[in-house]
Design an enzyme around this catalytic site. Structure first.
Site, PDB file in Angstrom:
ATOM      1  N   HIS A  32       0.948  -1.463   0.486  1.00  0.00           N
ATOM      2  CA  HIS A  32       0.044   0.487   0.296  1.00  0.00           C
ATOM      3  C   HIS A  32       1.169   1.279   0.081  1.00  0.00           C
ATOM      4  O   HIS A  32       2.118   1.121  -0.187  1.00  0.00           O
ATOM      5  CB  HIS A  32      -1.119  -0.047   0.932  1.00  0.00           C
ATOM      6  CG  HIS A  32      -0.282  -0.009   2.745  1.00  0.00           C
ATOM      7  ND1 HIS A  32       0.836   0.683   2.537  1.00  0.00           N
ATOM      8  CD2 HIS A  32      -0.643  -1.910   3.245  1.00  0.00           C
ATOM      9  CE1 HIS A  32       1.309  -0.057   4.181  1.00  0.00           C
ATOM     10  NE2 HIS A  32       0.293  -1.244   4.465  1.00  0.00           N
ATOM     11  N   HIS A  35       3.666   1.100   2.293  1.00  0.00           N
ATOM     12  CA  HIS A  35       5.253   0.412   1.947  1.00  0.00           C
ATOM     13  C   HIS A  35       5.574   1.747   1.111  1.00  0.00           C
ATOM     14  O   HIS A  35       6.907   1.548   0.447  1.00  0.00           O
ATOM     15  CB  HIS A  35       5.171  -0.545   1.162  1.00  0.00           C
ATOM     16  CG  HIS A  35       4.359  -2.018   1.600  1.00  0.00           C
ATOM     17  ND1 HIS A  35       2.880  -1.846   2.577  1.00  0.00           N
ATOM     18  CD2 HIS A  35       5.098  -2.298   3.012  1.00  0.00           C
ATOM     19  CE1 HIS A  35       2.651  -3.278   2.849  1.00  0.00           C
ATOM     20  NE2 HIS A  35       3.732  -3.065   3.377  1.00  0.00           N
TER      21      HIS A  35
HETATM   22  P1  AMP Z   1       4.476  -4.911   6.425  1.00  0.00           P
HETATM   23  O1  AMP Z   1       4.474  -5.500   5.538  1.00  0.00           O
HETATM   24  O2  AMP Z   1       3.677  -4.528   7.569  1.00  0.00           O
HETATM   25  O3  AMP Z   1       5.829  -5.692   7.040  1.00  0.00           O
HETATM   26  O4  AMP Z   1       5.819  -3.469   6.760  1.00  0.00           O
HETATM   27  C1  AMP Z   1       7.334  -3.318   5.874  1.00  0.00           C
HETATM   28  C2  AMP Z   1       7.079  -2.066   5.855  1.00  0.00           C
HETATM   29  O5  AMP Z   1       6.469  -0.461   6.307  1.00  0.00           O
HETATM   30  C3  AMP Z   1       7.482  -1.736   7.767  1.00  0.00           C
HETATM   31  O6  AMP Z   1       8.777  -1.406   7.412  1.00  0.00           O
HETATM   32  C4  AMP Z   1       6.381  -1.147   7.657  1.00  0.00           C
HETATM   33  O7  AMP Z   1       6.983  -0.563   8.912  1.00  0.00           O
HETATM   34  C5  AMP Z   1       6.220   0.018   6.769  1.00  0.00           C
HETATM   35  N1  AMP Z   1       4.463   0.154   7.123  1.00  0.00           N
HETATM   36  C6  AMP Z   1       3.564  -0.215   7.255  1.00  0.00           C
HETATM   37  N2  AMP Z   1       2.220   0.220   7.269  1.00  0.00           N
HETATM   38  C7  AMP Z   1       2.649   1.722   7.418  1.00  0.00           C
HETATM   39  C8  AMP Z   1       2.698   2.730   7.442  1.00  0.00           C
HETATM   40  N3  AMP Z   1       1.667   2.959   7.023  1.00  0.00           N
HETATM   41  N4  AMP Z   1       3.320   4.146   6.588  1.00  0.00           N
HETATM   42  C9  AMP Z   1       4.712   4.072   6.752  1.00  0.00           C
HETATM   43  N5  AMP Z   1       5.524   2.618   6.882  1.00  0.00           N
HETATM   44  C10 AMP Z   1       4.453   1.622   7.106  1.00  0.00           C
END
Ligand code: AMP
Length: 280
Positions: A32, A35
């Site tokens: 999203h 990311h």
């Molecule tokens: P995930 O796929 O949920 O493991 O997230 C991958 C990376 O994207 C991690 O470093 C998360 O902190 C970051 N991330 C996820 N959601 C958000 C968001 N809403 N805003 C900023 N970074 C995000």
């Protein structure tokens, strides 16, 4: 279409042919705008941008949502390509954890609180996979979101403690216009749960506003945020804590840098959010 590599060998071969610095953006996919914001910044900072997409089984506990975690690699390839990613590393679980695997990276102390308390073993899974990804990709810089504030702190701790030669960049939380922090798990909310999920950012907003108006007592700030969560019948509290943003130890008196972090279950979906009280 953006190149996708699913083996460690393939990844090493790809990187051997590149010049300049490499940036890594580790994700679990179902990408999203949160990311994408990390990927765009990575694009600005390095010659080669690698995004990993791996739903890491060892960071999920028994009964958690490993099987139901949303996945769509084709869609992810489009989003990553548009955000400037050069290559996606999307290994299988067997590639990352082949038969006989028995080595783990474990950060102590800071992992025992907040999400670590409600998800035992979670951060051990996170640090193990991130250490492996860093060894495979050898990035000069890696990007993480502050949405997972504790995860970012744990990664920084690991990098410092193990003398890993990588710069860690923490990026701001990207939100929907109504305040909900973007998360791959949001897609699992029903329409009515999606409305209930607003209580997370509302609770943070209320505490921040009270702080802005001079409230410094941690218990009163927490109670205010809790009252907003309690008013939402579909939300079940996992934790809410006001803490020091460096150590993650509970705070008695709040200051500009205090972290208010919370986790809430809405139906079967566990959502997290946080804010630094003094930040807008
Ligand atoms: P995930 O796929 O949920 O493991 O997230 C991958 C990376 O994207 C991690 O470093 C998360 O902190 C970051 N991330 C996820 N959601 C958000 C968001 N809403 N805003 C900023 N970074 C995000």
């Amino acid at each position: 279409m953006i190149e996708t590599i699913d083996t460690v060998r393939g990844m090493r071969r790809f990187l051997a042919g590149r010049h300049g610095e490499v940036a890594l953006v580790p994700t679990m996919g179902y990408l999203h705008e949160g990311h994408a914001s990390l990927m765009r910044e990575a694009r600005r900072r390095a010659e080669t941008v690698v995004a990993s997409i791996f739903v890491n089984p060892i960071q999920f506990g028994a009964g958690e949502d490993l099987e139901s975690y949303p996945r769509d690699l084709e869609r992810d390839r489009l989003i990553a390509g548009e955000a400037g990613v050069d290559v996606i590393f999307a290994p299988t679980a067997a590639e990352m954890y082949p038969q006989g695997f028995q080595s783990y990276v474990n950060v102590e102390g800071i992992t025992t609180r907040l999400c670590g308390a409600s998800r035992p073993g979670h951060f051990r899974g996170v640090t193990t996979v991130v250490a492996k990804l860093m060894n495979i990709v050898q990035p000069a810089v890696a990007f993480f979101g502050r949405k997972d504030f504790q995860q970012l702190a744990v990664i920084r701790r690991m990098v410092a403690d193990l003398n890993l030669e990588v710069e860690i960049v923490g990026m701001p939380i990207v939100r929907e216009p109504d305040g909900l922090a973007l998360s791959s798990r949001n897609t699992r909310l029903t329409e009515s749960q999606r409305k209930s999920a607003l209580c997370l950012s509302k609770a943070l907003g209320a505490a921040r506003e009270a702080f802005r108006q001079g409230e410094r007592d941690a218990a009163r700030l927490s109670a205010l945020a809790l009252s907003i969560l309690a008013a939402e019948p579909e939300a079940a509290l996992d934790y809410l804590e006001l803490c020091d943003s460096q150590t993650l130890e509970p705070a008695v008196a709040a200051d500009e840098k205090s972290l208010l972090a919370l986790a809430v279950r809405i139906g079967t979906v566990r959502l997290i959010d946080n804010c630094i009280l003094g930040e807008k």
